[in-house]
Design a protein around this motif. Sequence first.
Motif, PDB file in Angstrom:
ATOM      1  N   ILE A   1       0.836  -1.211   0.000  1.00  0.00           N
ATOM      2  CA  ILE A   1       0.000   0.000   0.000  1.00  0.00           C
ATOM      3  C   ILE A   1       0.867   1.256   0.000  1.00  0.00           C
ATOM      4  O   ILE A   1       1.834   1.354   0.766  1.00  0.00           O
ATOM      5  CB  ILE A   1      -0.920   0.007   1.233  1.00  0.00           C
ATOM      6  CG1 ILE A   1      -1.786  -1.255   1.267  1.00  0.00           C
ATOM      7  CG2 ILE A   1      -1.794   1.256   1.250  1.00  0.00           C
ATOM      8  CD1 ILE A   1      -2.509  -1.468   2.581  1.00  0.00           C
ATOM      9  N   TYR A   2       0.498   2.208  -0.849  1.00  0.00           N
ATOM     10  CA  TYR A   2       1.117   3.528  -0.799  1.00  0.00           C
ATOM     11  C   TYR A   2       0.041   4.577  -1.047  1.00  0.00           C
ATOM     12  O   TYR A   2      -1.074   4.269  -1.474  1.00  0.00           O
ATOM     13  CB  TYR A   2       2.250   3.654  -1.826  1.00  0.00           C
ATOM     14  CG  TYR A   2       1.794   3.776  -3.269  1.00  0.00           C
ATOM     15  CD1 TYR A   2       1.769   5.006  -3.910  1.00  0.00           C
ATOM     16  CD2 TYR A   2       1.383   2.657  -3.993  1.00  0.00           C
ATOM     17  CE1 TYR A   2       1.354   5.119  -5.238  1.00  0.00           C
ATOM     18  CE2 TYR A   2       0.977   2.761  -5.307  1.00  0.00           C
ATOM     19  CZ  TYR A   2       0.958   3.998  -5.927  1.00  0.00           C
ATOM     20  OH  TYR A   2       0.532   4.101  -7.230  1.00  0.00           O
ATOM     21  N   GLY A   3       0.371   5.832  -0.763  1.00  0.00           N
ATOM     22  CA  GLY A   3      -0.586   6.918  -0.935  1.00  0.00           C
ATOM     23  C   GLY A   3      -0.102   8.151  -0.205  1.00  0.00           C
ATOM     24  O   GLY A   3       1.096   8.264   0.115  1.00  0.00           O
ATOM     25  N   PRO A   4      -0.990   9.097   0.090  1.00  0.00           N
ATOM     26  CA  PRO A   4      -0.578  10.328   0.778  1.00  0.00           C
ATOM     27  C   PRO A   4       0.157  10.037   2.083  1.00  0.00           C
ATOM     28  O   PRO A   4      -0.314   9.262   2.912  1.00  0.00           O
ATOM     29  CB  PRO A   4      -1.913  11.037   1.046  1.00  0.00           C
ATOM     30  CG  PRO A   4      -2.832  10.522  -0.015  1.00  0.00           C
ATOM     31  CD  PRO A   4      -2.430   9.096  -0.238  1.00  0.00           C
ATOM     32  N   GLY A   5       1.331  10.633   2.232  1.00  0.00           N
ATOM     33  CA  GLY A   5       2.106  10.473   3.447  1.00  0.00           C
ATOM     34  C   GLY A   5       2.865   9.173   3.561  1.00  0.00           C
ATOM     35  O   GLY A   5       3.648   8.981   4.508  1.00  0.00           O
ATOM     36  N   GLN A   6       2.694   8.285   2.608  1.00  0.00           N
ATOM     37  CA  GLN A   6       3.283   6.939   2.696  1.00  0.00           C
ATOM     38  C   GLN A   6       3.682   6.505   1.287  1.00  0.00           C
ATOM     39  O   GLN A   6       2.976   5.745   0.640  1.00  0.00           O
ATOM     40  CB  GLN A   6       2.244   5.986   3.302  1.00  0.00           C
ATOM     41  CG  GLN A   6       2.731   4.573   3.564  1.00  0.00           C
ATOM     42  CD  GLN A   6       1.688   3.738   4.297  1.00  0.00           C
ATOM     43  OE1 GLN A   6       1.217   4.111   5.358  1.00  0.00           O
ATOM     44  NE2 GLN A   6       1.308   2.601   3.726  1.00  0.00           N
TER      45      GLN A   6
END
Length: 290
Positions: free
Chosen positions: A159-164
């Motif tokens: 998982i990736y996305g905002p902040g990560q």
Amino acid sequence: MLICFGLGYSAQHFVEIFAEKFDRIVGTVRSAERAATLNAAASGTLKALIFGGTVVAPDLQSAIAEVDAVLISVPPDENGDPVLRACRDVLTHAQRLRAIVYLSTIGVYGDRGGAWVDETTPPRPGAARSRERLAAEQAWIDFGARRGIAVAILRLAGIYGPGQNALVQIASGKARRIVKPGQVFNRIHVGDIAQAIDAAFAHRAFGIFNVTDDEPTPPADPIVYAAQLMGVEPPPEIPFEQAAPSMSPMALSFWQECRRVRNDKLKRDLGVSLRYPTYREGLRALFEKR
């Protein structure tokens, strides 16, 4: 009404995007401090309640009695699924409950030496946490079968996305460009996870669905691409053998498994069209928002 058991990264993004589809949303957290913070910031739709995996407080029992849909992202342990262990009786008597979505992991497939897998591939988990996930999947499927309730198992990639994401790693100086010949990973943007959860509820889906991107690639590729977007030099390559001694046991276990995961069933049966089919679209969108 929706209950999110475990209001973590993925569940919270789902709620942020699709809250308008529910009249009431309850999300569980482990601490009173976290509950107070969420309740102070939340709109009128969301209410955070405490659930530590053992005791079901009266306010949570009352919410379960009225629930229509349940999202579970609480990880299992060696004794099974904490939500089923603590809440099975009250969930069994929840007369309005119609759909359950359980967030699992593609780790249940185990190491395949880079071969392709799909939902028809028999699981072969190697890590203990993946074996626990597989047991929890089956426990929820069995529960749904007894109740006549649709249970969708969403097996998530990295998982990736905002902040990560790799942009954050580059900016913080913590990015490592580790190279292991033949190693590939699938990934998934948290926004596409939210789409998949919404589709599973909308279809009252039953069964297993891989929630991954279209392109498994070497692990260093997103780091290099993020550096290009930011106009900086990527960190130097580090051979896996050199990096391995400094890895945690959990991180090391990820690198000991290699597979390519298909997502055709997600697209075909649930009608999901990925907004971020590869890490490039996902990182580019995150970069533009920065």
